[in-house]
Design a protein around this motif. Structure first.
Motif, mmCIF file in Angstrom:
data_model
loop_
_atom_site.group_PDB
_atom_site.id
_atom_site.type_symbol
_atom_site.label_atom_id
_atom_site.label_comp_id
_atom_site.label_asym_id
_atom_site.label_seq_id
_atom_site.Cartn_x
_atom_site.Cartn_y
_atom_site.Cartn_z
ATOM 1 N N LEU A 39 -75.260 -73.241 14.949
ATOM 2 C CA LEU A 39 -74.927 -74.289 15.906
ATOM 3 C C LEU A 39 -76.280 -74.751 15.787
ATOM 4 O O LEU A 39 -76.163 -76.357 15.850
ATOM 5 C CB LEU A 39 -74.838 -73.866 17.302
ATOM 6 C CG LEU A 39 -73.370 -73.962 17.745
ATOM 7 C CD1 LEU A 39 -73.198 -73.215 19.182
ATOM 8 C CD2 LEU A 39 -72.823 -75.327 17.967
ATOM 9 N N LEU A 86 -75.276 -80.160 20.298
ATOM 10 C CA LEU A 86 -75.140 -79.061 19.616
ATOM 11 C C LEU A 86 -76.180 -77.993 19.575
ATOM 12 O O LEU A 86 -76.208 -76.830 19.491
ATOM 13 C CB LEU A 86 -74.448 -79.185 18.219
ATOM 14 C CG LEU A 86 -73.165 -79.575 18.295
ATOM 15 C CD1 LEU A 86 -72.644 -80.095 16.780
ATOM 16 C CD2 LEU A 86 -72.134 -78.525 18.735
ATOM 17 N N VAL A 108 -67.979 -77.818 19.420
ATOM 18 C CA VAL A 108 -67.724 -77.554 17.978
ATOM 19 C C VAL A 108 -66.391 -78.029 17.668
ATOM 20 O O VAL A 108 -66.352 -78.962 16.358
ATOM 21 C CB VAL A 108 -68.087 -76.284 17.717
ATOM 22 C CG1 VAL A 108 -67.613 -75.848 16.186
ATOM 23 C CG2 VAL A 108 -69.494 -75.922 17.822
ATOM 24 N N ASN A 111 -66.889 -81.635 17.260
ATOM 25 C CA ASN A 111 -67.759 -81.913 15.949
ATOM 26 C C ASN A 111 -66.698 -81.878 14.849
ATOM 27 O O ASN A 111 -66.781 -82.573 13.854
ATOM 28 C CB ASN A 111 -68.766 -81.206 15.963
ATOM 29 C CG ASN A 111 -69.715 -81.459 14.962
ATOM 30 O OD1 ASN A 111 -70.250 -82.657 14.776
ATOM 31 N ND2 ASN A 111 -70.337 -80.554 14.220
ATOM 32 N N ASP A 133 -68.134 -75.120 11.246
ATOM 33 C CA ASP A 133 -67.685 -75.303 12.626
ATOM 34 C C ASP A 133 -66.535 -74.285 12.804
ATOM 35 O O ASP A 133 -66.399 -73.855 13.730
ATOM 36 C CB ASP A 133 -67.115 -76.763 12.914
ATOM 37 C CG ASP A 133 -68.136 -77.621 12.782
ATOM 38 O OD1 ASP A 133 -69.400 -77.251 13.095
ATOM 39 O OD2 ASP A 133 -67.956 -78.993 12.829
#
Length: 149
Positions: A39, A86, A108, A111, A133
């Motif tokens: 992350l 993140l 995530v 993302n 991810d």
């Protein structure tokens, strides 16, 4: 006359008794620590993508007809903001914060969607980020060593 009693099983003598039925998968537990580091890396990559998109409009490939076509500067801000958040969530996971796992899964996921929509601009970079991810989501969802919510 007393008869010798059978030895009682000690929780330290048998590893399965110490771990219990709901202690979680050791691969997922180690994966959660690795997911925290990933992350952080994913956030730094997002910041780099964002800064590159904000700095110049011609740093990424030109996309002609695309449904999710935004100005590259807009994409830069999206990646920059997601990257910074993140990084904080990754730090929270490494510190063991209980809120960080649930927030990490949600962010995530966002993302991942953003990088899927970003695919025509930088396909290799977007695919690598999507793979990272997916692993992070798996690791955060399968670790049951700590309560998630």
């Amino acid at each position: 006359m007393s008869q010798p009693s059978a030895p009682t099983p000690d929780s330290t003598s048998h590893p399965a008794a110490a771990s219990g039925p709901d202690s979680g998968n050791p691969w997922a537990g180690g994966g959660t620590l690795f997911a925290g580091f990933l992350l952080l890396v994913d956030g730094v990559l997002g910041v780099i993508k964002g800064v590159a998109g904000i700095a110049t409009n011609d740093v990424y490939a030109a996309v002609n007809d695309y449904v999710f076509k935004f100005n590259v500067t807009t994409w830069g801000w999206i990646h920059l903001i997601l990257g910074v958040v993140l990084i904080f969530v990754g730090w929270g996971i490494l510190k063991g914060a209980t809120w960080a796992r649930a927030v990490g899964i949600a962010l995530v996921s966002l993302n991942l969607i953003a990088n899927f929509m970003w695919l025509p601009y930088t396909p290799i970079w977007a695919i690598v980020t999507i793979a990272i991810d997916v692993f992070i989501i798996w690791a955060l969802c399968t670790d049951r060593s700590r309560p998630a919510f």
